[in-house]
Design an enzyme around this catalytic site. Structure first.
Site, PDB file in Angstrom:
ATOM      1  N   ARG A   1      49.607  -5.768  47.625  1.00  0.00           N
ATOM      2  CA  ARG A   1      49.286  -5.056  46.428  1.00  0.00           C
ATOM      3  C   ARG A   1      49.867  -4.027  46.241  1.00  0.00           C
ATOM      4  NH1 ARG A   1      43.046  -4.975  46.221  1.00  0.00           N
ATOM      5  NH2 ARG A   1      43.705  -3.901  44.312  1.00  0.00           N
TER       6      ARG A   1
ATOM      7  N   LYS B   1      51.386   3.494  42.909  1.00  0.00           N
ATOM      8  CA  LYS B   1      50.471   2.273  42.205  1.00  0.00           C
ATOM      9  C   LYS B   1      49.452   2.944  41.361  1.00  0.00           C
ATOM     10  CE  LYS B   1      47.468   0.521  45.143  1.00  0.00           C
ATOM     11  NZ  LYS B   1      46.024   0.468  44.506  1.00  0.00           N
TER      12      LYS B   1
HETATM   13  C1  EPZ Z   1      40.828   5.366  43.633  1.00  0.00           C
HETATM   14  O1  EPZ Z   1      39.737   4.474  43.559  1.00  0.00           O
HETATM   15  C2  EPZ Z   1      42.033   4.545  44.460  1.00  0.00           C
HETATM   16  N1  EPZ Z   1      42.203   3.583  43.602  1.00  0.00           N
HETATM   17  C3  EPZ Z   1      41.567   4.140  45.611  1.00  0.00           C
HETATM   18  O2  EPZ Z   1      42.796   3.622  46.134  1.00  0.00           O
HETATM   19  C4  EPZ Z   1      41.149   5.458  46.292  1.00  0.00           C
HETATM   20  O3  EPZ Z   1      40.602   4.996  47.796  1.00  0.00           O
HETATM   21  C5  EPZ Z   1      39.985   6.149  45.740  1.00  0.00           C
HETATM   22  O4  EPZ Z   1      40.449   6.332  44.505  1.00  0.00           O
HETATM   23  C6  EPZ Z   1      39.661   7.337  46.430  1.00  0.00           C
HETATM   24  O5  EPZ Z   1      40.843   8.280  46.616  1.00  0.00           O
HETATM   25  C7  EPZ Z   1      42.979   3.692  42.486  1.00  0.00           C
HETATM   26  O6  EPZ Z   1      43.267   4.701  41.908  1.00  0.00           O
HETATM   27  C8  EPZ Z   1      43.402   2.301  41.585  1.00  0.00           C
HETATM   28  P1  EPZ Z   1      36.631   6.925  43.410  1.00  0.00           P
HETATM   29  P2  EPZ Z   1      38.300   4.718  42.690  1.00  0.00           P
HETATM   30  O7  EPZ Z   1      35.863   6.475  42.114  1.00  0.00           O
HETATM   31  O8  EPZ Z   1      38.526   5.521  41.597  1.00  0.00           O
HETATM   32  C9  EPZ Z   1      32.096   6.837  44.642  1.00  0.00           C
HETATM   33  C10 EPZ Z   1      43.953   2.097  47.473  1.00  0.00           C
HETATM   34  O9  EPZ Z   1      44.098   1.622  48.428  1.00  0.00           O
HETATM   35  N2  EPZ Z   1      31.941   6.320  43.190  1.00  0.00           N
HETATM   36  O10 EPZ Z   1      37.436   8.082  43.447  1.00  0.00           O
HETATM   37  O11 EPZ Z   1      37.658   3.232  42.240  1.00  0.00           O
HETATM   38  C11 EPZ Z   1      32.979   5.711  45.304  1.00  0.00           C
HETATM   39  O12 EPZ Z   1      32.041   4.714  45.606  1.00  0.00           O
HETATM   40  C12 EPZ Z   1      42.817   2.139  46.709  1.00  0.00           C
HETATM   41  O13 EPZ Z   1      45.006   2.146  46.602  1.00  0.00           O
HETATM   42  C13 EPZ Z   1      30.582   6.379  42.687  1.00  0.00           C
HETATM   43  O14 EPZ Z   1      29.853   6.693  43.447  1.00  0.00           O
HETATM   44  O15 EPZ Z   1      37.423   5.701  43.809  1.00  0.00           O
HETATM   45  C14 EPZ Z   1      33.390   6.477  46.466  1.00  0.00           C
HETATM   46  O16 EPZ Z   1      32.677   6.659  47.373  1.00  0.00           O
HETATM   47  C15 EPZ Z   1      41.445   1.729  47.427  1.00  0.00           C
HETATM   48  N3  EPZ Z   1      30.218   6.119  41.152  1.00  0.00           N
HETATM   49  C16 EPZ Z   1      33.996   7.614  45.761  1.00  0.00           C
HETATM   50  O17 EPZ Z   1      32.984   7.853  44.524  1.00  0.00           O
HETATM   51  C17 EPZ Z   1      31.360   5.858  40.409  1.00  0.00           C
HETATM   52  O18 EPZ Z   1      31.090   5.494  39.246  1.00  0.00           O
HETATM   53  C18 EPZ Z   1      35.217   7.761  45.464  1.00  0.00           C
HETATM   54  O19 EPZ Z   1      35.398   6.822  44.634  1.00  0.00           O
HETATM   55  C19 EPZ Z   1      32.616   5.669  40.810  1.00  0.00           C
HETATM   56  C20 EPZ Z   1      32.806   6.207  42.192  1.00  0.00           C
END
Ligand code: EPZ
Length: 420
Positions: A399, A22
């Site tokens: 989802r 996904k």
């Molecule tokens: C991706 O989300 C995945 N979703 C998430 O999977 C997954 O949990 C996550 O990566 C971490 O591996 C998709 O790929 C569609 P991040 P993403 O940006 O990219 C912080 C699932 O269940 N952050 O890597 O949104 C954030 O708050 C979903 O399939 C900032 O601080 O996650 C988090 O603590 C849930 N500023 C950390 O970084 C930003 O601008 C990692 O988040 C962006 C993120």
């Protein structure tokens, strides 16, 4: 709304095939916005999120058709640069249309994604990277408005307080591939899904090196053409199925597994004493051994995936001993703790830690899904529990897990759906 009923205690047996990832599909579908030429994506899982992304692409000017795992995307009416709140709010991953819209149209208006139960989910790193490439960005009425005369290459440090960001890396990469000059993304996410996106972009004519490492180099090109691509297997679904066999004491052959995408999970399961056997591109998982509790800390890839935290907590809740689970990516990602405790688990939350005291067995109960992976953890708990578990709000599960009931029933599980 539907609920899922699981009569626990059945040892899963047989064969199951992992679907496409996904979290690779979603950014790759967004990347089709970078060309007016036709693209074909194969091995696409039939998920709620897949269809949400197709619904996002259509008002942006694409004809996007899903047919038995194959998605074709072609140019439709004039491209549009506005991604509406009503669509983006249904799935935060749709924020990754920002980069390709800006790259292709030099402007984008994308609704800011809301938070969700697992955390605030900021987008500061996305905006930092897009700004560094030369976009003017403003926030107005819940929308990010980005525009530029021309994007230029840049050196961008994309590490945040929680480490690298998957979708921020995706967004910046997709904006940079058509920028003039060279872009270096430092502290880039290394997840296999980011690598799969980069491989798709390269098939479209992009010049990218270093994907899968913390430093990605992109040489901007003038034009990207259509491409055909097959999605990598979903490592989180694979991990969930591995734990389903272990938690039920089953014997399951899991096919279409990229073993090396599961390094951290397999390492932890080895430590716990689990028996996993590679059989070609498949994995045979026998749950016939008593496991030991292990401590888990979630980290960016190649660390232990946060998307497997809830599932591992379910396994540890019925494994003898104490397991300390530390959530370093989303410190609030513990909605499943209260639900597992309703099933008799002994789990105590202490800030970003959950202390799990393993017990002999869980007892089935009515529980509520709160997010995609928490619901997966509850399914695992239900499969192992004595008696029946009913999981409400299973749209969360739909989802991210293709045909999950059918796959579990084919493995012997007593699972069915009822109206809430
Ligand atoms: C991706 O989300 C995945 N979703 C998430 O999977 C997954 O949990 C996550 O990566 C971490 O591996 C998709 O790929 C569609 P991040 P993403 O940006 O990219 C912080 C699932 O269940 N952050 O890597 O949104 C954030 O708050 C979903 O399939 C900032 O601080 O996650 C988090 O603590 C849930 N500023 C950390 O970084 C930003 O601008 C990692 O988040 C962006 C993120």
């Amino acid at each position: 709304m539907d609920k899922l009923i699981i009569e626990g205690g059945v040892k899963l047996k047989g064969e199951v095939t992992v679907s496409g990832a996904k979290n690779a599909v979603l950014p790759i579908l967004a990347a089709t916005l970078l060309t007016d030429e036709p693209c074909v994506i194969k091995g696409v899982p039939n998920l709620r999120d897949t269809h949400s992304m197709l619904k996002i692409l259509r008002p942006l000017g694409k004809i996007a058709e899903f047919d038995k795992g194959r998605v074709s995307v072609t140019a439709g009416k004039a491209p549009n640069y506005i991604a509406e709140y009503k669509l983006v709010s249904t799935m935060r991953a749709s924020f990754c249309v920002l980069g390709p819209l800006l790259g292709k149209l030099k402007k984008a208006k994308v609704s800011l994604p809301g938070g969700c139960v697992i955390g605030v989910r900021p987008v500061d790193l996305h905006l930092k990277g897009i700004r560094a490439l030369g976009a003017d960005i403003s926030i107005d009425s819940g929308y990010v408005i980005a525009k530029t005369n021309k994007l230029h290459g840049a050196y961008i440090y994309l590490g945040g307080v929680y480490g690298s960001s998957v979708l921020a890396t995706d967004n910046v990469m997709m904006a940079a591939v058509l920028a003039g000059g060279k872009t270096i993304i430092e502290s880039a996410a290394c997840e296999p899904e980011v690598v799969d996106l980069a491989e798709f972009l390269i098939k479209m004519g992009a010049k990218i090196k270093g994907h899968g490492t913390p430093v990605i180099e992109i040489e901007g090109v003038k034009h990207l053409h259509g491409a055909v691509h097959s999605i990598i297997p979903d490592r989180i679904e694979a991990g969930t199925l591995i734990l389903a066999s272990l938690i039920t004491g089953g014997d399951v052959l899991i096919k279409n597994v990229q073993y090396r995408h599961l390094g951290a999970l397999i390492d932890k399961l080895d430590e716990a004493g689990a028996h996993l056997e590679r059989v070609g591109a498949a994995l045979r998982v026998k749950g016939n051994k008593k496991l030991r509790s292990v401590n888990i800390t979630t980290l960016p890839y190649p660390g232990f995936p946060t998307d497997m935290q809830a599932q591992m907590m379910s396994l540890m809740s019925v494994t003898g001993g104490i397991s300390v689970i530390t959530e370093k990516i989303y410190p609030d990602r513990f909605m499943h703790v209260a639900e597992l405790n309703r099933m008799g688990a002994h789990i105590q939350r202490e800030g970003p830690h959950a202390i799990v005291e393993g017990i002999k067995s869980l007892s089935g109960a009515p529980v509520m899904a709160s997010d995609l992976r928490a619901s997966a953890g509850l399914v695992l708990a239900g499969l192992a529990a004595r008696g029946a578990t009913s999981i409400s709000r299973i749209y969360h599960l739909e989802r991210g897990y293709e045909f999950i009931e059918k796959k579990l029933i084919n493995l012997g599980a007593k699972v069915w759906r009822e109206k809430e």
